[in-house]
Design an enzyme around this catalytic site. Structure first.
Site, PDB file in Angstrom:
ATOM      1  N   HIS A  18       0.825  -1.223   0.000  1.00 36.92           N
ATOM      2  CA  HIS A  18       0.000   0.000   0.000  1.00 36.92           C
ATOM      3  C   HIS A  18       0.854   1.266   0.000  1.00 36.92           C
ATOM      4  CE1 HIS A  18      -3.382  -2.576   0.561  1.00 36.92           C
ATOM      5  NE2 HIS A  18      -3.093  -2.891   1.809  1.00 36.92           N
ATOM      6  N   ASP A  70      -2.311 -11.030  -1.686  1.00 37.12           N
ATOM      7  CA  ASP A  70      -2.860 -10.485  -0.446  1.00 37.12           C
ATOM      8  C   ASP A  70      -4.329 -10.134  -0.721  1.00 37.12           C
ATOM      9  OD1 ASP A  70      -1.754  -8.922   2.260  1.00 37.12           O
ATOM     10  OD2 ASP A  70      -3.498  -7.940   1.355  1.00 37.12           O
ATOM     11  N   HIS A  97      -5.983  -7.611   0.029  1.00 35.47           N
ATOM     12  CA  HIS A  97      -6.196  -6.192  -0.269  1.00 35.47           C
ATOM     13  C   HIS A  97      -5.495  -5.830  -1.573  1.00 35.47           C
ATOM     14  CE1 HIS A  97      -6.397  -6.645   4.184  1.00 35.47           C
ATOM     15  NE2 HIS A  97      -7.521  -5.986   3.973  1.00 35.47           N
ATOM     16  N   ASP A 142      -4.072 -13.149   4.497  1.00 35.95           N
ATOM     17  CA  ASP A 142      -5.366 -12.593   4.904  1.00 35.95           C
ATOM     18  C   ASP A 142      -6.594 -13.020   4.088  1.00 35.95           C
ATOM     19  OD1 ASP A 142      -4.393 -10.935   2.897  1.00 35.95           O
ATOM     20  OD2 ASP A 142      -4.281  -9.134   4.151  1.00 35.95           O
TER      21      ASP A 142
HETATM   22 ZN    ZN Z   1      -3.739  -7.431   3.210  1.00 34.66          ZN
END
Ligand code: ZN
Length: 319
Positions: free
Chosen positions: A122, A165, A167, A242
């Site tokens: 991120h 991941d 996200h 995750d």
């Molecule tokens: Zn994540």
């Protein structure tokens, strides 16, 4: 007693970043992971050296690096990262990027290598976000390209970043927008953070509650699409834990077996094409943090399998 050689994996100096009690980020998972891997002598753990300012500057703006290093990040910038600034935050972020750099260089000669942390996808060139300060995979990609270019200035190293991941790898997508030497693939929860997503080269959005079979099918399709559009020479794999059904933040419902099958598919895909692969842990926020670590331990087991295949290949080539 002789040294047992095995797949080399890198970690930053442990326990440098202390978080206040009750902080949302499960910092303890890294220590548990290292302890679990103690039982596995063929996973050769090596303390990494931290990334330098110059290496970070291959991706990050000098102003941003300076504000992180000198501790002049605004309150808003610290809130967006999710950590209050401390010297330990800087050490950990540098160390983790350094570990991915060393895992990158090692994989390019030995076939497989990884980072016991990293995958901080991120982070943007000029800001951190979502527990990510520096974008380790992006820094490693750019640095390996620079090293590669010393001998082959006309043929840039082509990198595929496969980000699984849960996200979206929004920072990574933004960093490599318009760069046709790096292909960014992200499979992620449609309704999950980050809520404003970036356009990567291939983004696959998954509904809440996605289970093993649908996930693995989506991954298969994504790999076919990737291959139809790009010919990588090296893979960076973000093996986020995750998407697991026990994750607090993930919203998907993958089992341990499903995640191991996911890892195996990515390693097998790279191996079939004889592409070296560097992996990093990325996110994992289990209600029970030992479940997160179990997903990660399984990834290391898969990595060891594929590292062995590379060694057999090399031995056969030299005998
Ligand atoms: Zn994540």
């Amino acid at each position: 007693m002789g040294t047992i050689h095995g797949v080399k994996v890198f970690y930053a100096t442990p326990n440098v970043q202390k978080l206040p009690p009750g902080h949302r980020f499960p910092m303890g998972k890294y220590e548990i992971l290292r302890e679990r891997l103690d039982a596995w002598p063929q996973i050769e753990r090596i303390l990494s050296r931290p990334a330098s300012d110059g290496e970070l500057a291959l991706v990050h703006s000098p102003d941003y690096i300076r504000s992180v290093v000198q501790g002049t990040l605004s309150q808003a910038a610290q809130r967006e990262i999710g950590f209050a600034w401390t010297p330990g935050m800087v050490d950990r972020a540098r160390g983790s990027s350094g570990a991915t750099i060393q895992a990158a260089r090692t994989a390019l000669t030995e076939g497989v290598s990884g980072n016991l942390a990293g995958g901080t996808h991120h982070a943007y060139p000029d800001k951190g976000s979502g527990f990510c300060v520096f974008n380790d995979a992006a820094v490693a990609a750019r640095l390996m390209q620079a090293e590669w270019a010393r001998d082959r200035p006309r043929a840039p190293l082509r990198v595929a970043i496969i980000d699984l991941d849960v996200h979206q790898g929004n920072g990574t997508a933004r960093i490599f927008q318009g760069d046709d030497t790096v292909f960014t693939l992200s499979l992620h929860g449609a309704k999950n953070f980050p809520f404003r997503k970036e356009a990567g080269d291939l983004d696959v959005e998954l509904p809440d509650g996605t289970r093993d079979e649908a996930y693995l099918e989506a991954l298969e399709q994504a790999l076919i699409t990737l291959e139809s559009r790009f010919e990588p020479q090296w893979v960076i794999y973000l093996a986020g834990a995750d998407p697991h059904e026990g994750d607090r933040l993930g919203r998907l419902k993958l089992s341990f077996d499903g995640l191991e099958a996911r890892d195996r598919r990515v390693f097998e895909w790279a191996w079939q094409r004889r592409l070296p692969l560097t992996f990093a842990m990325a996110g994992g926020y289990g209600h029970d943090i030992h479940q997160t670590v179990q997903v990660q331990v399984n990834t290391f087991g898969v990595a060891l399998d594929y590292w062995r295949r590379w060694q057999n290949l090399r031995q056969n080539a030299t005998s």
